[in-house]
Design a protein around this motif. Sequence first.
Motif, short mmCIF file in Angstrom:
data_model
loop_
_atom_site.label_atom_id
_atom_site.label_comp_id
_atom_site.label_asym_id
_atom_site.label_seq_id
_atom_site.Cartn_x
_atom_site.Cartn_y
_atom_site.Cartn_z
N LEU A 148 0.80 -1.22 0.00
CA LEU A 148 0.00 0.00 0.00
C LEU A 148 0.84 1.27 0.00
N ASP A 149 1.91 1.29 0.79
CA ASP A 149 2.65 2.54 0.96
C ASP A 149 4.00 2.25 1.61
N THR A 150 4.90 3.21 1.50
CA THR A 150 6.18 3.19 2.22
C THR A 150 6.49 4.62 2.64
N TRP A 151 7.13 4.76 3.77
CA TRP A 151 7.56 6.09 4.21
C TRP A 151 8.55 5.96 5.36
N MET A 152 9.24 7.05 5.62
CA MET A 152 10.17 7.13 6.73
C MET A 152 9.44 7.78 7.90
N TYR A 153 9.45 7.12 9.03
CA TYR A 153 8.75 7.61 10.22
C TYR A 153 9.78 7.94 11.30
N TYR A 154 9.68 9.15 11.83
CA TYR A 154 10.57 9.55 12.92
C TYR A 154 9.83 9.38 14.24
N VAL A 202 6.80 -0.08 5.74
CA VAL A 202 6.18 -0.63 4.55
C VAL A 202 4.83 -1.20 4.98
N THR A 203 3.75 -0.80 4.29
CA THR A 203 2.43 -1.33 4.65
C THR A 203 1.85 -2.17 3.52
#
Length: 145
Positions: free
Chosen positions: A70-76, A87-88
Amino acid sequence: MSQPDYVPRTFPVSIKGVVVRDGKVLLLKNERNEWELPGGRIELDETPEECVAREITEETQWKVTTGPILDTWMYYIDVAEKHVFIVTYGCYANGDTEPVLSHEHKEIGLFPEHEVPTLNMPKGYKRSIATWYDRLREDTAELVG
């Protein structure tokens, strides 16, 4: 040509799953009092799809079939002062048992779509949940006609 002082940064990777059953999304409350998607760190001997299915079972006792990314991103994470690459995946619940809370989380819940925007949860998770609801509606529309 690389610079001699350059040191590549590394980040933990967390594979999460959005599971919707009977119109409600499965969420867990962590030690930071945030709702989050079930999932966790990938092991060296598994695929991301295997990882998310294993983690969901470990954290909730639910068996799932892993669907699309579904999605990927960098989370702080502020309190931990670290970045995590998220990664979802969309996941399909296999069965109709109630989820069981593991020792890893403080609370477990099933939430209707309209409640998700009001929850204390990272924006990336909310975005992944909205994406999965949209895709599930598209799939249903295709089946109906």
